[in-house]
Motif scaffolding. Structure first.
Motif, PDB file in Angstrom:
ATOM      1  N   ALA A  25       0.826  -1.207   0.000  1.00 10.03           N
ATOM      2  CA  ALA A  25       0.000   0.000   0.000  1.00 10.03           C
ATOM      3  C   ALA A  25       0.860   1.257   0.000  1.00 10.03           C
ATOM      4  N   VAL A  26       1.893   1.270   0.848  1.00  7.38           N
ATOM      5  CA  VAL A  26       2.787   2.429   0.921  1.00  7.38           C
ATOM      6  C   VAL A  26       3.457   2.678  -0.422  1.00  7.38           C
ATOM      7  N   LEU A  27       3.987   1.638  -1.034  1.00  4.49           N
ATOM      8  CA  LEU A  27       4.684   1.802  -2.316  1.00  4.49           C
ATOM      9  C   LEU A  27       3.725   2.185  -3.436  1.00  4.49           C
ATOM     10  N   LYS A  28       2.506   1.688  -3.376  1.00  8.58           N
ATOM     11  CA  LYS A  28       1.521   2.055  -4.398  1.00  8.58           C
ATOM     12  C   LYS A  28       1.169   3.533  -4.313  1.00  8.58           C
ATOM     13  N   VAL A  29       0.971   4.016  -3.095  1.00  6.94           N
ATOM     14  CA  VAL A  29       0.657   5.437  -2.911  1.00  6.94           C
ATOM     15  C   VAL A  29       1.833   6.309  -3.349  1.00  6.94           C
ATOM     16  N   LYS A  30       3.038   5.928  -2.950  1.00 10.05           N
ATOM     17  CA  LYS A  30       4.211   6.719  -3.292  1.00 10.05           C
ATOM     18  C   LYS A  30       4.477   6.710  -4.792  1.00 10.05           C
ATOM     19  N   THR A  31       4.233   5.586  -5.456  1.00 11.73           N
ATOM     20  CA  THR A  31       4.425   5.516  -6.901  1.00 11.73           C
ATOM     21  C   THR A  31       3.425   6.393  -7.631  1.00 11.73           C
ATOM     22  N   ALA A  32       2.171   6.366  -7.175  1.00  5.33           N
ATOM     23  CA  ALA A  32       1.130   7.175  -7.812  1.00  5.33           C
ATOM     24  C   ALA A  32       1.324   8.658  -7.540  1.00  5.33           C
ATOM     25  N   SER A  33       1.831   8.985  -6.336  1.00  3.23           N
ATOM     26  CA  SER A  33       2.005  10.386  -5.940  1.00  3.23           C
ATOM     27  C   SER A  33       3.395  10.566  -5.342  1.00  3.23           C
ATOM     28  N   PRO A  34       4.428  10.641  -6.187  1.00  2.80           N
ATOM     29  CA  PRO A  34       5.807  10.712  -5.683  1.00  2.80           C
ATOM     30  C   PRO A  34       6.099  11.935  -4.838  1.00  2.80           C
ATOM     31  N   PHE A  35       5.254  12.959  -4.920  1.00  2.00           N
ATOM     32  CA  PHE A  35       5.456  14.190  -4.156  1.00  2.00           C
ATOM     33  C   PHE A  35       4.877  14.086  -2.748  1.00  2.00           C
ATOM     34  N   PHE A  36       4.203  12.977  -2.418  1.00  2.00           N
ATOM     35  CA  PHE A  36       3.634  12.807  -1.083  1.00  2.00           C
ATOM     36  C   PHE A  36       4.725  12.520  -0.062  1.00  2.00           C
ATOM     37  N   GLY A  37       4.619  13.173   1.091  1.00  2.00           N
ATOM     38  CA  GLY A  37       5.508  12.885   2.202  1.00  2.00           C
ATOM     39  C   GLY A  37       4.910  11.806   3.085  1.00  2.00           C
ATOM     40  N   VAL A  38       5.595  11.527   4.202  1.00  2.00           N
ATOM     41  CA  VAL A  38       5.194  10.423   5.069  1.00  2.00           C
ATOM     42  C   VAL A  38       3.785  10.618   5.623  1.00  2.00           C
ATOM     43  N   ALA A  57       6.853   2.685   9.971  1.00  2.00           N
ATOM     44  CA  ALA A  57       6.661   1.664   8.941  1.00  2.00           C
ATOM     45  C   ALA A  57       6.773   2.265   7.544  1.00  2.00           C
ATOM     46  N   VAL A  58       6.226   3.475   7.367  1.00  2.00           N
ATOM     47  CA  VAL A  58       6.335   4.140   6.069  1.00  2.00           C
ATOM     48  C   VAL A  58       7.795   4.451   5.755  1.00  2.00           C
ATOM     49  N   GLU A  59       8.495   5.026   6.734  1.00  2.00           N
ATOM     50  CA  GLU A  59       9.892   5.393   6.512  1.00  2.00           C
ATOM     51  C   GLU A  59      10.751   4.164   6.210  1.00  2.00           C
TER      52      GLU A  59
END
Length: 260
Positions: A25-38, A57-59
């Motif tokens: 889930a974390v990697l999917k969100v970060k891939t879709a929105s690379p500008f999102f922070g933790v 866990a995110v970090e």
């Protein structure tokens, strides 16, 4: 000798592995929105997948994937500038105009928005190839048709909004609608700070990621983007709920609230 029972937690370097559903889930969100922070990743994991995930866990997930994260800034004693905010939606709208340049055609696109001050919800917007009063009126009309008239509207002193030698079409329309027009002081863009913050978001999360070729293309793409911004994107200034949740009074039911 240390007393028994004082040590807590795992030894350094033996942290519990992040569960696979959380990691995906974390990697999917970060891939879709690379500008999102933790913080925003945590909020979106809760919103999109119903998963509560800790900051650590995110970090760790991002670190193991080789994705750099911004370091947390320690809170200093310097006080932040005070922000004004109306107590309820529809009490005040802010409006402003910005411009972008299509990278391939080098054509300018002007964007006007009306933003609810309490919720940051974009109630109306319009794009045009020219910075005109008609564009402002079209954006205002689209907002009023959907949500009715606010009590007040805050704008700068641009000629599309105000005219000291008389009244603009926009001011005449506000007068007919019994909406109070508030003008910001000259050379004080911070008065329209919520619009200025929105322009930064549009530039970072929309304009830098797409190749718009015309006004019509911008209108179609922005329709989708503003829909996501209003209803799905967690807003840090709103405790990570979406603008629509505060605008429509559903903020207390948002189960995806995250601790800072």
């Amino acid at each position: 000798v240390a007393a028994f029972g004082r040590g807590r937690g795992r030894p350094k370097g033996t942290a519990k592995a992040v569960a696979e559903p959380l990691r995906r889930a974390v990697l999917k969100v970060k891939t879709a929105s690379p500008f999102f922070g933790v913080r925003r990743i945590r909020a979106m994991c809760a919103r999109a997948f119903g998963l509560g995930v800790t900051r650590r866990a995110v970090e760790r997930t991002l670190d193991e994937a080789g994705i750099a994260t911004a370091k947390r800034r320690k809170k200093g004693r310097i006080s932040e500038p005070k922000r004004f905010e109306r107590s309820r939606p529809m009490e005040l709208w802010q409006s402003d105009i910005t411009q972008f340049v299509c990278p391939r055609t080098e054509k300018r696109v002007f964007l006007c928005v009306f933003l609810d001050d309490r919720s940051r919800y974009v109630v109306g917007w319009e794009v045009s190839s020219n910075q005109t009063a008609e564009m402002v009126l079209a954006a205002y009309e689209s907002a009023v048709q959907r949500y009715g008239c606010p009590k007040e509207i805050l704008t700068d002193q641009g000629r599309q909004y105000a005219n000291w030698r008389g009244k603009t079409e926009f001011q005449e329309r506000l007068e007919r609608d019994h909406v109070k027009h508030i003008l910001s002081r000259s050379h004080h863009p911070e008065t329209l700070g919520k619009c200025e913050r929105l322009w930064s978001t549009v530039n970072e999360e929309f304009w830098s990621r797409v190749e718009v070729v015309s006004v019509e293309d911008a209108r179609e793409r922005l329709t989708n983007w503003f829909g996501a911004y209003n209803f799905h994107r967690p807003h840090q200034a709103l405790d990570n709920v979406a603008p629509a949740e505060r605008f429509f009074g559903e903020e207390e039911y948002a189960s995806w609230h995250q601790d800072p």
